[in-house]
Design an enzyme around this catalytic site. Structure first.
Site, PDB file in Angstrom:
ATOM      1  N   ARG A 129       0.858  -1.185   0.000  1.00  0.00           N
ATOM      2  CA  ARG A 129       0.000   0.000   0.000  1.00  0.00           C
ATOM      3  C   ARG A 129       0.891   1.230   0.000  1.00  0.00           C
ATOM      4  NH1 ARG A 129      -3.686   3.115  -1.376  1.00  0.00           N
ATOM      5  NH2 ARG A 129      -5.483   3.616  -0.028  1.00  0.00           N
ATOM      6  N   GLY A 130       0.830   1.993  -1.101  1.00  0.00           N
ATOM      7  CA  GLY A 130       1.766   3.086  -1.305  1.00  0.00           C
ATOM      8  C   GLY A 130       1.798   4.100  -0.190  1.00  0.00           C
ATOM      9  N   GLU A 131       0.638   4.512   0.305  1.00  0.00           N
ATOM     10  CA  GLU A 131       0.614   5.587   1.294  1.00  0.00           C
ATOM     11  C   GLU A 131       1.243   5.162   2.618  1.00  0.00           C
ATOM     12  OE1 GLU A 131      -3.614   5.611   3.491  1.00  0.00           O
ATOM     13  OE2 GLU A 131      -3.776   5.895   1.327  1.00  0.00           O
ATOM     14  N   ASP A 132       1.319   3.854   2.871  1.00  0.00           N
ATOM     15  CA  ASP A 132       1.915   3.369   4.131  1.00  0.00           C
ATOM     16  C   ASP A 132       3.428   3.168   4.028  1.00  0.00           C
ATOM     17  OD1 ASP A 132      -0.546   3.307   5.313  1.00  0.00           O
ATOM     18  OD2 ASP A 132      -0.832   1.138   5.118  1.00  0.00           O
ATOM     19  N   THR A 133       3.908   2.629   2.899  1.00  0.00           N
ATOM     20  CA  THR A 133       5.292   2.122   2.883  1.00  0.00           C
ATOM     21  C   THR A 133       6.113   2.488   1.657  1.00  0.00           C
ATOM     22  OG1 THR A 133       4.522   0.043   1.902  1.00  0.00           O
ATOM     23  CG2 THR A 133       4.691   0.129   4.322  1.00  0.00           C
ATOM     24  N   ARG A 134       5.522   3.163   0.648  1.00  0.00           N
ATOM     25  CA  ARG A 134       6.241   3.379  -0.609  1.00  0.00           C
ATOM     26  C   ARG A 134       7.572   4.093  -0.391  1.00  0.00           C
ATOM     27  NH1 ARG A 134       4.572   3.254  -5.687  1.00  0.00           N
ATOM     28  NH2 ARG A 134       2.367   3.441  -5.152  1.00  0.00           N
TER      29      ARG A 134
ATOM     30  N   GLU B 262      -4.559  -7.790  -6.261  1.00  0.00           N
ATOM     31  CA  GLU B 262      -3.196  -8.335  -6.418  1.00  0.00           C
ATOM     32  C   GLU B 262      -3.030  -9.573  -5.547  1.00  0.00           C
ATOM     33  OE1 GLU B 262      -0.769  -4.112  -7.142  1.00  0.00           O
ATOM     34  OE2 GLU B 262      -0.242  -5.441  -5.455  1.00  0.00           O
TER      35      GLU B 262
END
Length: 794
Positions: free
Chosen positions: A23-28, A90
């Site tokens: 999840r991009g907003e958490d860990t990108r 995914e």
């Protein structure tokens, strides 16, 4: 931690090794960014949507295809992972690929508990409930796959390494790497240290990238004999062999090409790859056959122990000889061969660490049925002696396996004088391949110049005609010598021991028959030999002597083939100089030469370097035969005059602390002189005027000559690069510069009193970079035209 069974990415069906689901907003920009960088550094092909997704492609289909094309999937579950329908889709597709294709799935529970994912509770559950409300038809499938994925053994970062992300990421990457590139079960477990070396080697892009497709790769493994090159190449072969239609190892090419010829080896390659007997009748025919028969084949070929460019040109002349995806791995002692053949990558072989060396030695030497007292202490001595060389550890470990403690100690004592022949013979192959001049250079370095030196040996090598710049490069490329940034020579202990062994030859205890003598104890033993016997063996000697002056002089007088000499004595009155000096001498560095002259018979026509320090000759020295005359005269006032008629090869002249020297030689007799140093010659009054017309000099240093009042005018010294004049008589007049000095970059005129520094410096020395006028009293600085010194830095 860890995941299920592994599958190698060497298979051509996979485009990526790892797919990252997150999840991009958490860990990108945090965990995932660091993980991606670590994977890339290990050459693990990783799909990350913001990096890998081609512009213009539809996100959904592209991501699903990327999942299918990946052998591993890493799912980073975070608090908001389930708030994205893309992430959940995914996940579904990843779990489908796991079930149908055996994809390796590795979950990471980042700031969430596995039970939160399994039961969809707390922050993770709240995020999931939002998607359930909007996608009721998919909710059950998502929930089922979340449960399945959370039951896979994975990583919980907060419970690993006290939450330090760098350590967690390392563990994840190591695990993935181990799954991608596991050691083949056929690899001998006794190959201590091979796991790390094998994985490092095959992980490199030049080996794993598009194996089986995407171009031919030629790779070199380079290092000293017995260092593990063949073992590494064989291990790589066994590891990746299954990915090639045809494969073979051609061993001992150096030896076999000399015994049977290259056409035999060409036939061996074709016979092994096509599993049929193939005859080759000429090298040219062999080249044509290899190219025509293999240019469409995916082959793995190991060429072991190559030592000549002709061998590479005959067996693997060009990448276009082989089909797409082929790998050609070459082992050699000579890096130059690989560079000349334009190999894609050269990998230096690493010797064993101390712990690895102990492990390898113990695997060969430890005998459970025969306990050795002080085994650990004795084994450490052998390990230290071997210095990480696998061959030495194996040979000595096997030899000592059934020996008792006394025999172990006796073996070590013997090795100090007589190295093990099996080890020496292997190492000596590199030496045997050198040109004669390179052999002489190697032996000089091995005997005299390993480790920090108080003086620069390069001038000596140059004087001896070794052409050291290229010679040392060759020795480095053949793994015989190393040289650090300070110019210090290094050499593996056993390579150095091999050099000593070659020098001692068949007479290890008789230094009179060695070509080089460097140990003080051996020189001392020679004092008591037969003083009447001429010596035709010794070419180089270096020693200090503060006691046995007559014996030292006698030794030097008997050496008919001596080419260089460094001798430090204590000045003693009434000690006779040598009655003979070898006409082969190219380099003399003698501190406290005796008061009597050089011998009349000495012809200095080969002399390139002469350094006299604290010498006090009282009578004439003449070498009257041939064209060379070197003359040191003591006049009626007991003051020394240095006269020279012709020394045709002399490049360096250093006169230091000659307390009776009053004049220098006529420099017209030194046509090749490049470097002149006259230091602390307190009685020196005159420098011969010919110095100002010398056209070969590059470096002149005159200092501490307190009676020197005049320096000759500089008329024609076009090559002069550095001029230093300091601490001479206070009335010393700076020389008039009558010609352009375009090469002069360093001018140091210090600690003297000068009435005026001529303006010619600014006019004639326009390329000066360094100018020092320290403590030049009575100097009229305005007469220096600094505007003309465009290159001046300090």
């Amino acid at each position: 931690m860890a995941s299920s069974s592994s599958s190698s990415s060497f298979s051509g069906s996979y485009v990526y090794d790892v797919f990252l689901s997150f999840r991009g907003e958490d860990t990108r920009k945090t965990f995932v960014d660091h993980l991606y960088s670590a994977l890339e550094q290990r050459h693990i092909r990783t799909y990350k949507d913001d990096v890998t997704l081609p512009r213009g492609e539809s996100v959904g289909p592209a991501l699903l295809k990327a999942i299918q094309d990946s052998s591993h999937a890493v799912i980073i579950f975070s608090k908001n992972y389930a708030d994205s329908s893309w992430c959940l889709d995914e996940l579904v597709h990843i779990m489908k690929c796991r079930a149908e294709n055996g994809q390796i799935v590795m979950p990471v529970f980042y700031d969430v508990e596995p039970s939160d994912v399994r039961k969809q509770k707390r922050d993770f559950g709240e995020a999931f409930s939002k998607q359930v409300a909007e996608n009721t038809t998919k909710a059950e499938l998502w929930r089922k796959q979340l449960v399945a994925a959370s039951n896979i053994s994975g990583w919980e970062p907060k419970n690993i390494a006290n939450g330090h992300e760098s350590m967690i990421i390392k563990k994840i990457v190591d695990t993935i790497f181990g799954g991608l590139f596991p050691l083949n079960s056929d690899i001998d477990e006794g190959l201590v240290g091979m796991r790390a070396r094998l994985q490092d080697f095959i992980s490199q892009d030049f080996i794993i990238k598009k194996i089986g497709s995407g171009g031919v790769r030629m790779v070199g493994i380079w290092g000293l004999g017995g260092g593990g090159k063949t073992t590494l190449a064989t291990s790589v072969y066994m590891e990746i062999i299954r990915h090639f239609k045809s494969h073979c190892i051609i061993e001992n090419i150096c030896e076999e090409s000399r015994k049977s010829g290259l056409k035999k080896l060409q036939g061996d390659i074709l016979s092994a790859l096509f599993k049929t007997n193939t005859e080759v009748y000429s090298v040219a025919e062999g080249k044509r056959k290899i190219k025509s028969m293999l240019c469409h084949s995916n082959v793995l070929l190991i060429l072991d122990d190559v030592d000549d460019l002709d061998q590479l040109e005959a067996l693997a002349g060009s990448p276009n000889w082989f089909g797409d995806g082929s790998r050609i791995i070459i082992t050699t002692r000579d890096e130059h061969l690989l560079r000349k053949h334009k190999i894609d990558h050269v990998s230096p072989v690493r010797l064993l660490s101390h712990d690895e060396a102990i492990g390898l030695f113990n695997s060969h030497a430890y005998n459970e049925e025969k306990h050795i007292k002080d085994y650990e202490k004795l084994s450490l001595q052998v390990v230290s002696y071997a210095d990480g060389l696998p061959l030495a550890l194996k040979v000595l470990g096997s030899f000592l396996y059934d020996k008792d403690a006394k025999e172990w100690m006796s073996t070590m004592d013997r090795l100090r004088d007589i190295p093990e022949s099996e080890i020496v013979d292997k190492l000596k192959i590199s030496y045997d391949g050198l040109k004669p001049v390179e052999k002489e250079l190697f032996l000089d370095i091995a005997c005299f110049f390993i480790g920090p030196q108080l003086w620069d040996p390069m001038e000596l090598f140059d004087a001896c005609g070794f052409h050291p710049e290229i010679g040392i490069k060759v020795l480095i490329q053949k793994s015989l010598v190393t040289i650090d940034s300070t110019g210090t020579f290094g050499m593996h202990d056993l390579i150095q021991e091999m050099g000593h062994y070659i020098v001692r030859g068949e007479h290890p205890n008789n230094p009179e028959k060695h070509s080089r003598v460097w140990k003080q104890a051996e020189v001392s033993n020679m004092y008591f030999g037969d003083a009447t016997v001429e010596n035709d063996h010794i070419q180089a000697i270096e020693f200090d002597d503060y006691i046995h002056w007559p014996q030292s002089i006698m030794l030097i007088s008997k050496m008919k083939k001596l080419r260089w000499l460094r001798l430090n004595m204590v000045s003693v009155e009434n000690v006779e100089a040598p009655n003979f000096l070898s006409n082969e001498l190219r380099y003399i560095d003698w501190t406290d030469y005796p008061t009597s002259p050089f011998p009349d018979s000495f012809q200095a026509t080969n002399l390139v370097f002469l350094k006299l320090d604290n010498s006090m000759q009282k009578i004439a020295l003449e070498g009257l035969q041939g064209n060379s005359i070197l003359l040191l005269l003591i006049n009626e006032s007991l003051r020394l005059e240095f006269r020279c008629k012709h020394l045709p090869q002399l490049k360096v002249l250093q006169l230091r602390r000659l307390p009776r020297l009053v004049s220098t030689p006529d420099f017209n007799g030194l046509p090749r002189l490049q470097k002149l140093l006259i230091i602390h010659c307190k009685e020196l009054e005159e420098i011969h005027p010919s110095l100002g017309n010398h056209r070969s000099l590059k470096y002149v240093h005159v200092s501490g000559c307190s009676k020197l009042r005049m320096f000759p005018p500089i008329v024609r010294m076009e090559q002069l690069e550095s001029l230093h004049i300091s601490s001479c008589h206070k009335s010393l007049v700076f020389p008039e510069i009558q010609a352009n000095m375009e090469c002069l970059i360093n001018l140091d005129v210090s600690h003297i009193q000068i009435d005026a520094l001529l303006s010619s410096i600014g006019e004639r020395c326009t390329n000066l970079i360094y100018l020092s006028l320290e403590r030049c009293f009575n100097l009229n600085i305005t007469e220096v035209k600094f505007d003309g010194l465009k290159c001046l830095r300090k």
